[in-house]
Design an enzyme around this catalytic site. Structure first.
Site, PDB file in Angstrom:
ATOM      1  N   ASP A  67      15.335  29.747  -9.597  1.00 24.26           N
ATOM      2  CA  ASP A  67      16.498  28.907  -9.806  1.00 24.26           C
ATOM      3  C   ASP A  67      16.359  28.295 -11.204  1.00 24.26           C
ATOM      4  O   ASP A  67      15.293  28.339 -11.821  1.00 24.26           O
ATOM      5  CB  ASP A  67      16.605  27.824  -8.717  1.00 24.26           C
ATOM      6  CG  ASP A  67      18.030  27.289  -8.590  1.00 24.26           C
ATOM      7  OD1 ASP A  67      18.826  27.473  -9.544  1.00 24.26           O
ATOM      8  OD2 ASP A  67      18.359  26.678  -7.559  1.00 24.26           O
TER       9      ASP A  67
HETATM   10  C1  BGC Z   1      21.723  26.229  -8.655  1.00 21.56           C
HETATM   11  C2  BGC Z   1      21.888  27.704  -8.385  1.00 21.56           C
HETATM   12  C3  BGC Z   1      22.745  28.318  -9.464  1.00 21.56           C
HETATM   13  C4  BGC Z   1      22.095  28.060 -10.805  1.00 21.56           C
HETATM   14  C5  BGC Z   1      22.852  28.660 -11.975  1.00 21.56           C
HETATM   15  C6  BGC Z   1      21.280  25.934 -10.071  1.00 21.56           C
HETATM   16  O1  BGC Z   1      21.428  24.588 -10.348  1.00 21.56           O
HETATM   17  O2  BGC Z   1      20.810  25.676  -7.731  1.00 21.56           O
HETATM   18  O3  BGC Z   1      22.466  27.896  -7.123  1.00 21.56           O
HETATM   19  O4  BGC Z   1      22.920  29.679  -9.221  1.00 21.56           O
HETATM   20  O5  BGC Z   1      22.025  26.666 -11.006  1.00 21.56           O
HETATM   21  O6  BGC Z   1      24.011  27.975 -12.248  1.00 21.56           O
END
Ligand code: BGC
Length: 744
Positions: free
Chosen positions: A276
């Site tokens: 993530d």
């Molecule tokens: C989130 C993810 C997301 C990623 C990219 C993170 O803050 O937890 O679900 O895909 O950002 O935007």
């Protein structure tokens, strides 16, 4: 030469053409399998070129460390991996997420079609709709230049206050795994890579970067991990995203047991694991634990998978073969999913009308009729006066906040609501339920009150034929609900309106379970979730009976927070970097399983949902066929309207000990005309009769008698029941019968 002959000639020439197309780049030969293609490409790469594939950049400016977006990335997107032009390999363009093509917070967004929330899609219990929705948003991703979509989220709803429940598939591993898996299959049918996330046990947002989720590993395998596994088995998804939180100690993205052990080992995952954004914390630990790609590297303290990884390989802290495997997994997935052979282009055509209809069909089936008394619904076309109150119903329908936010065509219907910045803006899609209701009652008086003053709203409601109160709960990523009560004094509003006029129905637009202290005072309750692009129209169609409601709850609505395994949410939203643990002592007994185990009576149980017609069940039979329990029964529409039903099969042990008295084992969604019947046959996954113990990875089914129940919801006392005798057996992680046990 006629056309056919020319075609035959061309076809005959194709394989040689492909093979001869570029002998210097044999990995571009579509006739080879993805493993071979990836191996050939990898052999050709320098160390730097291998490293290219193991990090991605954020696709927008990163305020935290004041870095500018990489110019080649698509503006305000989630991520970017540069191409390797020398080898003819394309860039990866990454976008969020589960309801459509998102845009990171900006004033110049992409405007795209939004599906209803993930939990709304799960509430359809309709696999086909989940697939179609995925296919539609994948097509928009491709038309917007993206070849990686960061969906589907399959974290189980353990914590009803979790600010991201709307992104996921509810509380049951089978339902969530199947529904999210179908969506992923739909996305990937566009020759894209989808990403199953957030692996694992990212069950609340408060403290998500540091909290340590503590749980018995066997219980985890039977619950949250089983949801991921079901989704993976259905899809062979291209990528997995490891989560921010820690799990029994280590961070999810440097967790050897979770990544190398369970995902790649036990489940045989062939794709790549991306972190993530901001969830990579090391070079050596993360790479050796099984992380393949550092995502949004600008979010992290360092570029762990850049020069640091190169040095770690040089000094053998990370084996060369591990770096090769990391790059291989990314490349293999690119070949396997078609992103090399079917390059994406920006500015493709999008049929917004057709896509809006797909979103609307999903919303209509996901709407759950929770309560319907005194014939309040469907609304009568004879009504002379309807009062609509609150929820911005004059303007549109609510969406959830955070990285998954899709900006609508036509812009925010209620700009300026707070928070305006992350995880805002609070978005109201311009699909007004009020206008859709007015359009259906041209001769009637349909008036609106914004609901801010309960006394004024109650006065407006008095004397109307029907009153509809729209109640909203906005939450978002990084922001849990502080309680399960509706915010902004809406409980008082509903109570005041219901006291003034008993013909009141409430329409809810919310993320997940909420409390309803007014439940006995209103005649109707309609759960509409966040219903997406055409939500206003979908709600009106259900209210007027143009669509017979057929959604069923994918999560239990508690009667009070005291009934939950954790009556109080752990952690402090004001201290996001604090370390603390959350004790998931309920283990695999999530949602209805917990309520069943404890004998708590919820407000509405998992699986509940009413219809404007009635259905009868008969002739339930269960048989063991080829090692699988096959369940058969007949469903009849005994009412006077056409409609869809969701008969649910639960299984219970009579002697063996499980985490809870019963588990969902299967369901079907059937459509029936009045008086019509249909036979349903379901095969139960044998793992659903087993338990995992200790540090093992096998499912042990105890020999003995089990009940098979045909029910309308998880806590249905009137369920029909038959018993079946099962032999003792041991099943491997994939559910295949084995004689010799392996240790995990
Ligand atoms: C989130 C993810 C997301 C990623 C990219 C993170 O803050 O937890 O679900 O895909 O950002 O935007």
């Amino acid at each position: 030469m006629n056309r056919n002959a020319a075609l035959l000639l061309a076809l005959a020439a194709l394989p040689c053409l492909a093979a001869a197309a570029d002998p210097a780049r044999p990995w571009l030969d579509k006739n080879l399998d993805p493993d071979r293609r990836a191996a050939l490409a990898l052999k050709e790469m320098t160390q730097k070129e291998k490293l290219n594939w193991v990090s991605s950049h954020f696709g927008a400016d990163h305020g935290g460390n004041k870095t500018k977006k990489v110019p080649e990335a698509i503006p305000f997107s989630a991520g970017y991996v540069p191409p390797l032009a020398r080898l003819g390999l394309p860039a990866l363009f990454l976008t969020d997420a589960g309801i459509g093509v998102a845009t990171q917070n900006t004033t110049t967004p992409r405007e795209r079609t939004a599906l209803p929330s993930g939990i709304a899609t799960a509430a359809t219990w309709n696999r086909k709709l989940a697939y179609e929705g995925g296919r539609m948003i994948g097509a928009e991703a491709r038309a917007s230049g993206f070849n990686v979509m960061l969906a589907g989220g399959v974290n189980l709803l353990r914590e009803p206050r979790n600010g991201r429940n709307f992104e996921y598939g509810g509380e049951d591993p089978l339902l969530a795994g199947v529904m999210v898996g179908e969506q992923v299959r739909g996305i990937e049918s566009n020759n894209l890579i989808a990403t199953i996330k957030h692996y694992a046990l990212n069950a609340q947002e408060t403290g998500r970067f540091e909290l340590d989720a503590r749980i018995d590993p066997a219980a985890l395998r039977m619950s949250d991990l089983f949801a991921f596994q079901v989704a993976l088995e259905l899809t062979d998804a291209g990528s997995f995203m490891c989560a921010y939180n820690r799990l029994n100690g280590p961070y999810g993205c440097e967790h050897p047991w979770l990544l190398n052990g369970v995902l790649k080992g036990d489940w045989g995952f062939k794709g790549f694991v991306m972190s993530d954004w901001g969830a990579t914390h090391s070079t050596v630990e993360a790479a050796n634990a099984g992380l393949d790609q550092q995502s949004g590297l600008e979010f992290d303290r360092a570029h762990y998978f850049g020069g640091a990884l190169e040095e770690a390989v040089e000094s053998s802290f990370v084996p060369q073969k591990r770096l090769d495997d990391m790059a291989f997994r990314v490349l293999r997935t690119m070949f396997a999913k078609g992103v090399v052979d079917h390059p994406v282009q920006q500015d493709g055509a999008i049929d917004y009308e057709a896509h809006g209809r797909i979103s609307q069909a999903d919303a209509e089936e996901g709407i759950v009729l929770l309560k319907n008394e005194r014939n309040i619904l469907p609304l009568s076309r004879e009504a002379k006066k309807i009062v609509v109150i609150g929820g911005y119903a004059d303007k549109g329908v609510l969406a959830g906040g955070g990285s998954s936010l899709v900006y609508p065509r036509g812009g925010n219907a209620v700009p300026g609501l707070l928070p305006a910045t992350w995880p805002g803006p609070v978005m109201v899609y311009p699909s007004s339920p009020l206008k859709a209701i007015q359009a259906r009652l041209p001769g009637a008086q349909v008036v609106f009150d914004d609901g801010r003053d309960p006394a004024r709203a109650a006065a407006a409601a008095a004397g109307a034929d029907v009153v509809l109160v729209f109640a909203t709960q906005w939450v978002g990523e990084a922001l849990d609900a502080t309680s399960l009560s509706l915010p902004d004094n809406q409980d008082a509003l509903i109570a005041a309106v219901a006291a003034a006029n008993p013909k009141t129905a409430v329409v809810l637009e919310n993320s997940g379970p909420v409390l309803m202290p007014w439940v006995d005072r209103v005649a109707g309750i309609v759960e509409a979730w966040y219903p997406g692009t055409n939500g206003g129209e979908a709600i009106a169609r259900v209210l007027f009976g143009e669509v017979n409601p057929s959604g069923r709850l994918p999560a239990t609505f508690p009667a009070s927070e005291q009934q939950l395994p954790r009556p109080k949410l752990d952690g402090d939203p004001a201290r996001p970097d604090e370390r603390f643990s959350v004790d998931y002592h309920e283990g695999a007994a999530i949602g209805y399983k917990w309520f069943d185990l404890k004998g708590h009576k919820p407000l509405f149980p998992f699986g509940h949902g009413l219809s404007y017609t009635q259905f009868g069940y008969k002739d339930l039979k269960a048989q063991l066929v080829d090692g699988k329990v096959r369940v058969r029964f007949t469903v009849t529409n005994t009412g006077s309207l056409p409609g869809k039903d969701v008969p649910q099969v639960y299984v219970s042990p009579l002697a063996a000990q499980w985490e809870a008295p019963k588990r969902l084992a299967g369901w079907d969604k059937v459509e029936l005309a009045p008086g019509a019947s249909t036979d349903v046959t379901l095969a139960v996954d044998p793992r659903l009769f087993g338990v995992i113990k200790g540090s093992g990875n096998t499912w042990r089914v105890a020999g003995g008698r089990y009940q098979v129940k045909l029910a309308r919801h998880a806590l249905d006392d009137a369920a029909q029941t038959v018993t079946i005798q099962l032999p003792a057996q041991v099943l491997d992680a994939a559910g295949r019968r084995i004689t010799k046990e392996t240790k995990g």
